[in-house]
Motif scaffolding. Structure first.
Motif, PDB file in Angstrom:
ATOM      1  N   LYS A  27       0.880  -1.163   0.071  1.00  0.00           N
ATOM      2  CA  LYS A  27       0.050  -0.001  -0.082  1.00  0.00           C
ATOM      3  C   LYS A  27       1.052   1.299  -0.050  1.00  0.00           C
ATOM      4  N   ALA A  28       0.408   2.154  -0.607  1.00  0.00           N
ATOM      5  CA  ALA A  28       0.877   3.560  -0.492  1.00  0.00           C
ATOM      6  C   ALA A  28       0.978   4.219   0.882  1.00  0.00           C
ATOM      7  N   LEU A  29       2.101   4.943   1.159  1.00  0.00           N
ATOM      8  CA  LEU A  29       2.294   5.269   2.640  1.00  0.00           C
ATOM      9  C   LEU A  29       0.896   6.189   2.940  1.00  0.00           C
ATOM     10  N   ASP A  30       0.328   7.137   2.082  1.00  0.00           N
ATOM     11  CA  ASP A  30      -0.692   7.802   2.092  1.00  0.00           C
ATOM     12  C   ASP A  30      -2.122   7.069   2.601  1.00  0.00           C
ATOM     13  N   ASP A  31      -2.206   5.931   1.994  1.00  0.00           N
ATOM     14  CA  ASP A  31      -3.250   4.946   2.447  1.00  0.00           C
ATOM     15  C   ASP A  31      -3.226   4.465   3.793  1.00  0.00           C
ATOM     16  N   VAL A  32      -1.955   3.989   4.155  1.00  0.00           N
ATOM     17  CA  VAL A  32      -1.607   3.570   5.449  1.00  0.00           C
ATOM     18  C   VAL A  32      -2.044   4.811   6.509  1.00  0.00           C
ATOM     19  N   LEU A  33      -1.707   5.883   6.377  1.00  0.00           N
ATOM     20  CA  LEU A  33      -1.778   7.087   7.264  1.00  0.00           C
ATOM     21  C   LEU A  33      -3.295   7.759   7.274  1.00  0.00           C
ATOM     22  N   GLY A  34      -4.027   7.252   6.279  1.00  0.00           N
ATOM     23  CA  GLY A  34      -5.284   7.849   6.061  1.00  0.00           C
ATOM     24  C   GLY A  34      -5.505   8.709   5.097  1.00  0.00           C
ATOM     25  N   GLY A  35      -4.801   8.699   4.217  1.00  0.00           N
ATOM     26  CA  GLY A  35      -5.058   9.719   2.963  1.00  0.00           C
ATOM     27  C   GLY A  35      -4.596  11.204   3.133  1.00  0.00           C
ATOM     28  N   SER A  36      -4.975  12.135   2.324  1.00  0.00           N
ATOM     29  CA  SER A  36      -4.729  13.423   2.379  1.00  0.00           C
ATOM     30  C   SER A  36      -5.445  13.899   3.596  1.00  0.00           C
ATOM     31  N   ALA A  37      -6.468  13.415   3.873  1.00  0.00           N
ATOM     32  CA  ALA A  37      -7.588  14.083   5.079  1.00  0.00           C
ATOM     33  C   ALA A  37      -6.723  13.906   6.471  1.00  0.00           C
ATOM     34  N   ALA A  38      -6.020  12.952   6.400  1.00  0.00           N
ATOM     35  CA  ALA A  38      -5.203  12.868   7.893  1.00  0.00           C
ATOM     36  C   ALA A  38      -4.344  13.973   8.365  1.00  0.00           C
ATOM     37  N   TRP A  39      -3.977  14.682   7.213  1.00  0.00           N
ATOM     38  CA  TRP A  39      -2.938  16.019   7.442  1.00  0.00           C
ATOM     39  C   TRP A  39      -3.925  17.203   7.677  1.00  0.00           C
ATOM     40  N   LYS A  40      -5.184  17.127   7.836  1.00  0.00           N
ATOM     41  CA  LYS A  40      -6.033  18.590   7.873  1.00  0.00           C
ATOM     42  C   LYS A  40      -5.795  18.880   9.394  1.00  0.00           C
ATOM     43  N   ASN A  41      -5.946  18.235  10.313  1.00  0.00           N
ATOM     44  CA  ASN A  41      -6.092  18.415  11.781  1.00  0.00           C
ATOM     45  C   ASN A  41      -4.516  18.245  12.525  1.00  0.00           C
ATOM     46  N   VAL A  42      -3.339  18.714  12.085  1.00  0.00           N
ATOM     47  CA  VAL A  42      -2.044  18.240  12.700  1.00  0.00           C
ATOM     48  C   VAL A  42      -1.487  19.535  12.918  1.00  0.00           C
ATOM     49  N   ASP A  43      -0.649  19.291  14.029  1.00  0.00           N
ATOM     50  CA  ASP A  43       0.061  20.591  14.510  1.00  0.00           C
ATOM     51  C   ASP A  43       1.543  20.749  13.631  1.00  0.00           C
ATOM     52  N   ALA A  44       1.858  21.864  13.674  1.00  0.00           N
ATOM     53  CA  ALA A  44       3.381  22.303  13.100  1.00  0.00           C
ATOM     54  C   ALA A  44       4.355  22.636  14.029  1.00  0.00           C
ATOM     55  N   ILE A  45       5.675  21.958  13.857  1.00  0.00           N
ATOM     56  CA  ILE A  45       6.663  22.333  14.839  1.00  0.00           C
ATOM     57  C   ILE A  45       7.877  22.935  14.143  1.00  0.00           C
ATOM     58  N   ASP A  46       8.836  23.198  14.631  1.00  0.00           N
ATOM     59  CA  ASP A  46      10.225  24.056  14.019  1.00  0.00           C
ATOM     60  C   ASP A  46      11.109  22.634  13.663  1.00  0.00           C
ATOM     61  N   GLU A  47      10.798  22.177  12.388  1.00  0.00           N
ATOM     62  CA  GLU A  47      11.464  21.003  12.002  1.00  0.00           C
ATOM     63  C   GLU A  47      12.111  21.337  10.626  1.00  0.00           C
ATOM     64  N   PRO A  48      13.234  21.627  10.114  1.00  0.00           N
ATOM     65  CA  PRO A  48      13.587  22.137   8.753  1.00  0.00           C
ATOM     66  C   PRO A  48      13.364  20.913   7.803  1.00  0.00           C
ATOM     67  N   CYS A  49      12.774  21.355   6.775  1.00  0.00           N
ATOM     68  CA  CYS A  49      12.713  20.291   5.625  1.00  0.00           C
ATOM     69  C   CYS A  49      14.048  19.895   4.979  1.00  0.00           C
ATOM     70  N   PRO A  50      14.186  18.693   4.816  1.00  0.00           N
ATOM     71  CA  PRO A  50      15.480  18.400   4.260  1.00  0.00           C
ATOM     72  C   PRO A  50      15.670  18.666   2.574  1.00  0.00           C
TER      73      PRO A  50
END
Length: 88
Positions: A27-50
């Motif tokens: 399965k694609a990683l998005d399907d395992v995590l709940g799809g694009s809807a899983a990223w709607k209500n998440v928090d943000a932190i100070d983590e630089p993008c690689p």
């Protein structure tokens, strides 16, 4: 080489060796995590993008292994043009 039945006297001679491997489709990683809807209500932190070095990223913790193992942290870049995803 031959196959033989353990309960009767049947014997089948093997004329050639046939073997093949079938790999299951993962399965694609998005399907395992709940799809694009899983990223709607998440928090943000100070983590630089690689990938683009944007200073902030969204994060989500998911228990991917057994309960006695630590949770896996998934990140998504806050930059709308990048959106790179990685895990810790």
């Amino acid at each position: 080489m031959r196959f033989s039945c353990v309960t009767c006297a049947y014997i089948f001679p093997i004329k050639r060796c046939v073997s093949y491997k079938i790999y299951p489709k993962l399965k694609a990683l998005d399907d395992v995590l709940g799809g694009s809807a899983a990223w709607k209500n998440v928090d943000a932190i100070d983590e630089p993008c690689p990938k683009c070095s944007h200073p902030r990223a969204y994060f989500m913790q998911v228990q991917t292994r057994s309960a006695d193992e630590p949770m896996t942290v998934f990140y998504k870049c806050c930059s709308p043009t990048c959106g790179h995803r990685w895990k810790e």
